[in-house]
Scaffold this active site. Structure first.
Site, short mmCIF file in Angstrom:
data_model
loop_
_atom_site.label_atom_id
_atom_site.label_comp_id
_atom_site.label_asym_id
_atom_site.label_seq_id
_atom_site.Cartn_x
_atom_site.Cartn_y
_atom_site.Cartn_z
N GLU A 98 -7.94 2.70 10.97
CA GLU A 98 -8.56 2.91 9.65
C GLU A 98 -8.97 1.56 9.07
O GLU A 98 -8.24 0.57 9.15
CB GLU A 98 -7.62 3.67 8.72
CG GLU A 98 -6.30 2.99 8.44
CD GLU A 98 -6.28 2.26 7.13
OE1 GLU A 98 -7.31 2.22 6.46
OE2 GLU A 98 -5.22 1.71 6.79
N PRO A 99 -10.18 1.47 8.46
CA PRO A 99 -10.73 0.19 8.03
C PRO A 99 -10.25 -0.29 6.67
O PRO A 99 -10.38 -1.47 6.35
CB PRO A 99 -12.24 0.47 7.98
CG PRO A 99 -12.33 1.94 7.65
CD PRO A 99 -11.15 2.58 8.32
N GLN A 100 -9.67 0.58 5.84
CA GLN A 100 -9.33 0.20 4.47
C GLN A 100 -8.26 -0.90 4.42
O GLN A 100 -8.25 -1.72 3.50
CB GLN A 100 -8.83 1.41 3.68
CG GLN A 100 -9.91 2.42 3.31
CD GLN A 100 -10.22 3.37 4.46
OE1 GLN A 100 -9.52 3.37 5.47
NE2 GLN A 100 -11.27 4.16 4.30
N THR B 262 0.86 -1.18 0.00
CA THR B 262 0.00 0.00 0.00
C THR B 262 0.90 1.23 0.00
O THR B 262 2.12 1.12 -0.03
CB THR B 262 -0.90 0.01 1.25
OG1 THR B 262 -0.11 0.32 2.41
CG2 THR B 262 -1.60 -1.33 1.45
N CYS B 263 0.28 2.41 0.07
CA CYS B 263 1.08 3.63 0.06
C CYS B 263 1.92 3.76 1.33
O CYS B 263 2.95 4.45 1.33
CB CYS B 263 0.18 4.86 -0.09
SG CYS B 263 -1.08 5.02 1.20
N ASN B 264 1.52 3.08 2.40
CA ASN B 264 2.24 3.22 3.66
C ASN B 264 3.08 2.01 4.04
O ASN B 264 3.80 2.07 5.04
CB ASN B 264 1.24 3.50 4.80
CG ASN B 264 0.73 4.92 4.77
OD1 ASN B 264 1.46 5.83 4.44
ND2 ASN B 264 -0.54 5.09 5.09
N MET C 156 -9.87 16.67 -0.20
CA MET C 156 -10.66 16.70 1.02
C MET C 156 -12.15 16.51 0.74
O MET C 156 -12.81 15.66 1.33
CB MET C 156 -10.43 18.02 1.76
CG MET C 156 -11.00 18.04 3.16
SD MET C 156 -9.98 17.12 4.32
CE MET C 156 -8.63 18.29 4.52
#
Length: 430
Positions: free
Chosen positions: A110-112, A49-51, A189
């Site tokens: 976070e749920p994603q 993922t991005c993180n 946003m």
């Protein structure tokens, strides 16, 4: 084989390095397909993922994972070593559970991430790099994530601006399915605001953006879930009365929603209440509109305060979740050990049964030859007992020779406990 977790994330690596080790689905699929044919590393799942980019695998050692991650991305392994973390067995299981539960995310809870881990597992299964054992570990991690979600408050408090706006709308309005929502500007946003509002099942979303292309892009992203209408930016004031909820985040240097147009919109709405959320800095909405009856105005500072309070509650709930994850990880590893021991126990019992049949055959032959039955039975019991106890005696003697007395003490204490319990059970039976 040992279960390993190895990777980099937002805690250990810069954005630049995370970009270099990231995989898109197509490339990762090709790499996994190739890896399925390898003998050194063919039982793995890669979460990217991005993180974070992480490898979960059953392998002989973690070096093979490190070399694979470095080589597939053309990164010097010595540089990568300074940023990777490595876990094995129970620590690796615990880490996977924490990741799937959102406890290791940049935004706590976070749920994603759970969906992303499930997608990673599905891809690995499709390419043939998931054994039954590895799949069972992931299934248990998903079970842990479900427990964390349902039994703790880790994910129950809004900790993002977009989600907070949606939750605010639920507090102000009792029927979200009737709401018309307007997003003024279609940047990152407000895109999140629109998506969260679509998830609530609102009636319609109006997109008002200076550029038509970005408005069309956002519309295409949410139109499958909600009715969408794009309105020209220069016609904003003419459509204010249609919106129950307005979220504005233009980045303009001047206010784009003024007092008089909102006052007029309220009159057109017959003073039905409105929720206005100003996510811009400098502000988009004239703060004087908060003085109007029926208008609820929230700014960035208001929402940030809510988010900080909610994040504090999540952190408090995370303590409970961490304990749960550690318990579940221990439980899974214990089950795996018991299952692995099952074969050894079965073989040991078969050996005992074989000895029993040997000695029984000898005793029956002696009885047929007319030997004294009492002596035959006494010899039978003596020989069988000696043969059954020989492996345990040998194990105790070898343990006593070792440099670590704790191992011998553990064997001795557990054998004594077994004997005591056995005598107690026999006594209770009589």
């Amino acid at each position: 084989m040992t279960f390993f977790a190895l990777g980099v994330n937002h805690h250990t690596a810069s954005v630049e390095l995370r970009e270099r080790v990231a995989f898109n689905a197509e490339r990762l699929g090709d790499l996994l397909l190739q890896q399925a044919q390898q003998s050194d590393l063919n039982d793995l799942v890669v979460v990217s993922t991005c993180n974070r980019t992480e490898i979960y695998a059953n392998a002989e050692n973690h070096d093979v994972l490190l070399h694979w991650l470095a080589n597939t991305n053309g990164i010097d392994i010595h540089h990568l070593m300074n940023h990777v973390y490595r876990y094995e067995n129970i620590q690796a299981v615990s880490h996977l559970m924490r990741v799937a539960s959102g406890l290791d995310s940049l935004m706590l809870g976070e749920p994603q991430i759970l969906g992303q881990v499930k997608t990673a597992l599905s891809l690995a299964k499709e390419k043939g790099t998931v054994s039954t054992a590895l799949g069972r570990i992931f299934d248990y991690a998903f079970y842990a994530a479900k427990r964390v979600r349902s039994e703790t408050a880790v994910g129950s408090h809004a900790v993002s601006m977009g989600y907070s706006v949606a939750q605010l709308a639920l507090q102000v309005f009792s029927h979200p399915e009737k709401l018309v929502v307007m997003v003024v500007a279609a940047g990152e946003m407000n895109s999140l605001v629109a998506k969260h509002m679509a998830d609530l099942g609102v009636a319609k979303i109006l997109i008002c953006n200076r550029g038509a292309e970005r408005a069309q892009q956002l519309a295409s992203e949410i139109s499958a879930h909600v009715d969408v209408e794009i309105i020209p930016f220069n016609a904003l004031a003419d459509h204010l009365h249609r919106a129950d909820v307005i979220s504005s985040c233009t980045g303009s240097l001047h206010q784009v929603i003024e007092f008089k147009p909102i006052k007029k919109a309220l009159k057109q709405r017959r003073y039905q209440q409105m929720l206005l959320v100003d996510l811009a800095v400098p502000r988009d909405i004239d703060p004087e509109v908060d003085s109007l009856d029926g208008v609820y105005l929230y700014g960035v500072d208001d929402l940030q305060s809510v988010i900080e309070d909610n994040l504090a509650q999540r952190r408090q709930a995370a303590v409970e979740a961490e304990i749960m994850v550690n318990q579940l990880a221990t439980q899974l590893v214990s089950q795996q050990k018991i299952k692995r021991a099952g074969g050894v126990v079965a073989a040991y019992r078969d050996s005992g049964h074989h000895l029993q049949q040997q000695e029984l055959a000898l005793a029956l032959a002696q009885l047929e030859q007319g030997e004294n039955p009492a002596e035959v039975m006494q010899n039978f019991a003596h020989r069988l007992t000696n043969k059954l106890l020989h492996p345990t005696s040998l194990l105790l003697r070898e343990a006593a020779k070792e440099d670590e007395p704790e191992y011998f003490d553990w064997l001795k204490e557990n054998l004594q406990e077994i004997l005591v319990n056995g005598r107690a059970a026999k006594k209770n039976k009589h």
